[in-house]
Structures are given as structure tokens and as C-alpha cells.
Design an enzyme around this catalytic site. Structure first.
Site, PDB file in Angstrom:
ATOM      1  N   LYS A  53     -18.254  31.965  26.448  1.00  0.00           N
ATOM      2  CA  LYS A  53     -18.591  33.514  26.825  1.00  0.00           C
ATOM      3  C   LYS A  53     -17.792  34.539  26.506  1.00  0.00           C
ATOM      4  O   LYS A  53     -17.737  35.583  25.683  1.00  0.00           O
ATOM      5  CB  LYS A  53     -19.256  33.744  28.223  1.00  0.00           C
ATOM      6  CG  LYS A  53     -20.647  33.275  28.438  1.00  0.00           C
ATOM      7  CD  LYS A  53     -21.029  33.104  29.802  1.00  0.00           C
ATOM      8  CE  LYS A  53     -22.508  32.492  30.061  1.00  0.00           C
ATOM      9  NZ  LYS A  53     -23.049  32.441  31.461  1.00  0.00           N
ATOM     10  N   GLN A  97     -21.137  33.370  37.186  1.00  0.00           N
ATOM     11  CA  GLN A  97     -21.415  32.144  36.393  1.00  0.00           C
ATOM     12  C   GLN A  97     -22.056  31.357  37.459  1.00  0.00           C
ATOM     13  O   GLN A  97     -21.357  31.026  38.850  1.00  0.00           O
ATOM     14  CB  GLN A  97     -20.599  31.255  35.798  1.00  0.00           C
ATOM     15  CG  GLN A  97     -21.009  30.043  35.359  1.00  0.00           C
ATOM     16  CD  GLN A  97     -21.671  30.327  34.016  1.00  0.00           C
ATOM     17  OE1 GLN A  97     -21.716  31.223  33.312  1.00  0.00           O
ATOM     18  NE2 GLN A  97     -22.596  29.665  33.817  1.00  0.00           N
ATOM     19  N   ASP A 120     -26.483  40.026  32.972  1.00  0.00           N
ATOM     20  CA  ASP A 120     -27.465  38.831  32.921  1.00  0.00           C
ATOM     21  C   ASP A 120     -28.989  39.249  33.331  1.00  0.00           C
ATOM     22  O   ASP A 120     -29.460  38.271  33.258  1.00  0.00           O
ATOM     23  CB  ASP A 120     -26.800  37.982  34.215  1.00  0.00           C
ATOM     24  CG  ASP A 120     -26.100  36.691  34.093  1.00  0.00           C
ATOM     25  OD1 ASP A 120     -26.367  36.122  32.794  1.00  0.00           O
ATOM     26  OD2 ASP A 120     -25.400  36.254  34.724  1.00  0.00           O
TER      27      ASP A 120
HETATM   28  N1  GUN Z   1     -25.851  29.602  34.548  1.00  0.00           N
HETATM   29  C1  GUN Z   1     -26.799  28.708  33.617  1.00  0.00           C
HETATM   30  N2  GUN Z   1     -27.358  29.675  33.102  1.00  0.00           N
HETATM   31  C2  GUN Z   1     -26.467  30.914  33.289  1.00  0.00           C
HETATM   32  C3  GUN Z   1     -26.605  32.189  32.755  1.00  0.00           C
HETATM   33  O1  GUN Z   1     -27.399  32.513  31.836  1.00  0.00           O
HETATM   34  N3  GUN Z   1     -26.162  33.208  33.593  1.00  0.00           N
HETATM   35  C4  GUN Z   1     -25.114  32.581  34.770  1.00  0.00           C
HETATM   36  N4  GUN Z   1     -24.529  34.006  35.062  1.00  0.00           N
HETATM   37  N5  GUN Z   1     -25.156  31.608  35.030  1.00  0.00           N
HETATM   38  C5  GUN Z   1     -25.667  30.780  34.344  1.00  0.00           C
END
Ligand code: GUN
Length: 285
Positions: A53, A97, A120
Site C-alpha cells: 500500500k 490494517q 477504506d
Molecule cells: N485487511 C484485509 N483487507 C483489508 C482492507 O481492505 N483494509 C484494511 N484496513 N484491512 C484489511
């Protein structure tokens, strides 16, 4: 019949190239898009996602940083950091996350993020806006899937769609997006009785259940569009999706591979959401 493959890697690259001009324009006006990713603990898969990311942002000229906490950190420390980032004019997106360690109240943490920086799309305000058909931030994975439908010229209006999985991250927002696009949507899960009954009449199947090769070719209607959101690691270390690619390839009309399908699209849409957040801020709304 052999299905046409929807190449998520190529589409992700095409979209990311297109983002560069928007990032440059924002940067020139003093609004360089900035994303902070917060990671609690040292889950190896999460570490990879977070690194990808941050690097994805940097590669197109955005600002990005990660903040890592030990798994034992007090929740209040993370909440205080989020409050600080909410007030930081140089940060347009904040992502925590998931999953968080057991002692965290996940909902409380997600609600602490300012809705305008919730790239998100997990904040209740953004989930509500999506449910009402007026999305502000769309969760990145289902947003990426919608872009793949667009790329594959998949018309969703009036189609039968089956989503396997009911998570807040993928299944539920995916179902809402399909409803908003005019599809007739059935949401199944790993415990659904006679899953094949549902999938075999679906024009579109989205598998997001977290079980390797769960969807097999005999469950798919000939010509259906099969989207594989799963990323599972097999005992031999190889990655595989929730779809048995080899058997579905023979039946489906279009299919996404793993790796190289939905995965690269998730981060791409995170970049899109962060740029959009910066554009809204620059425009004063
Ligand atoms: N864990 C797995 N997929 C995601 C996501 O799209 N966003 C976040 N914040 N955590 C995740």
C-alpha cells in the site's frame, strides 16, 4: 468453451498510470495526496499488504507512511494517533490494517477515523452512504471488482449475482454495489445449504469466502462471470484463490486469476480513494 481472463494486474497498472496526472495537479496546488497506514502487530501477510500500500502510493508521487505498533499496544495510543492524523491537513487518508489484536475494539477504532479520511470506506457513515446508493468512499476490494466488470463490459442490470462471503470488508459492500447496479443479489456463505443450487443459476459469482478452491466448475453456469477475491496459501507455499481456476476456466465466460486478478485492484482503488479525498479537500468539500 474457455473463459476470457480479466487481467487485474494490467488494469491496475493502466489505472495507476492515469492517476499520476491527478497527483501532479494536486501537488502543484499544495495538496499532495497523503495516506497513513497503521499496522498493529507483526502478522506477516498484513506486513506485505501494508508495504504494498505504501509503495503503491510512493510510486505515483503521493505521500505515504506507515506507523507500526507492537501487538500489545494500548488501544488508546492508537486512538490518540488517529485523532492527531484526523487533524493533520497533509494527510487525506487513514487506514488501520485489519485484523487488529484481540484486545482491540475494532468498531471503535474504525469509527475514530474521520469519515472524510476513511479511504477504506469502513466507517458507519460511509457504509450507510453506500447502502443508500450514494457512496462517498467505496471499500477498495469490491470497488476494484466493479472496475473489472466495467473493463470486461459486464452489464449487471437485471443479472443474477451470487456473492459467497458476508464480511464487512468484501461480501456486504460487494452485495450493496451489485444491488445499486441493478443486479438480483443472493449473499451466501460457507455454511449455505446447497451452495451449488445458488451458484449454478448465477450470471455472476463473486467468491470471497476464504476457502481454497471452494468454487468448482460444476457449480458454475456456462458463460458466467467468475470473480475470485480469495487469497489462500497452500501447504506448498503457493497462492490460490477461492475458485478452482482450472475447472471454472472451462465453464465460465470470464474469470479472474489468482494472483494477478482482484489483488492488484484493491490497492489501486485505495490510491483512487486517497486521491479523491485530496481532491475533495482541495475543492473545499
Ligand atoms: N485487511 C484485509 N483487507 C483489508 C482492507 O481492505 N483494509 C484494511 N484496513 N484491512 C484489511
Amino acid at each position: 468453451m474457455t473463459a476470457q481472463i480479466i487481467d487485474g494486474k494490467a488494469l491496475a497498472e493502466e489505472l495507476r498510470q492515469g492517476f499520476k496526472g491527478r497527483v501532479e495537479a494536486l501537488t502543484a496546488k499544495g495538496h499532495k495526496p497523503g495516506l497513513v497506514v497503521i499496522l498493529v502487530g507483526a502478522d506477516p501477510a498484513s506486513e506485505v499488504y501494508v508495504r504494498n500500500k505504501v509503495n503503491g502510493c510512493l510510486a505515483i508521487g503521493m505521500h505515504s507512511e506507515k506507523i507500526v505498533y507492537d501487538a500489545t499496544v494500548d488501544q488508546q495510543v492508537v486512538l490518540d494517533k488517529i485523532a492527531e492524523l484526523n487533524a493533520d491537513p497533509n494527510i487525506h487518508g487513514i487506514l488501520v490494517q485489519l485484523p487488529l489484536p484481540k484486545h482491540f475494539d475494532e468498531e471503535k477504532v474504525l469509527e475514530a477515523i474521520a469519515a472524510a479520511k476513511d479511504v477504506d470506506g469502513f466507517h458507519a457513515e460511509n457504509v450507510g452512504a453506500l447502502a443508500q446508493g450514494n457512496p462517498r468512499f467505496i471499500p477498495c476490494t469490491p470497488y476494484g471488482v466493479m472496475k473489472m466488470f466495467e473493463k470486461g463490459n459486464v452489464d449487471l442490470n437485471g443479472k443474477e449475482a451470487v456473492v459467497i462471503g458476508r464480511s464487512n470488508i468484501v461480501g456486504k459492500p460487494m452485495a450493496l454495489l451489485l444491488i445499486n447496479a441493478g443486479a438480483t443479489v443472493t449473499v451466501c456463505n460457507s455454511r449455505t445449504r446447497d451452495l451449488k443450487f445458488h451458484t449454478s443459476r448465477a450470471d455472476i459469482v463473486v467468491a470471497a469466502v476464504g476457502k481454497p478452491k471452494f468454487v468448482t466448475g460444476d457449480m458454475i453456469k456456462p458463460g458466467a462471470v467468475v470473480i475470485d477475491v480469495g487469497i489462500n496459501r497452500l501447504p506448498d507455499g503457493k497462492l490460490c484463490g477461492d475458485v478452482d481456476f482450472a475447472s471454472c476456466l472451462e465453464t465460465a465466460g470470464q474469470i479472474t486469476p489468482v494472483p494477478g486478478g482482484v489483488g492488484p485492484m484493491t490497492i489501486t482503488m485505495l490510491l483512487a480513494n486517497t486521491i479523491e479525498a485530496a481532491e475533495r479537500k482541495a475543492a473545499g468539500n
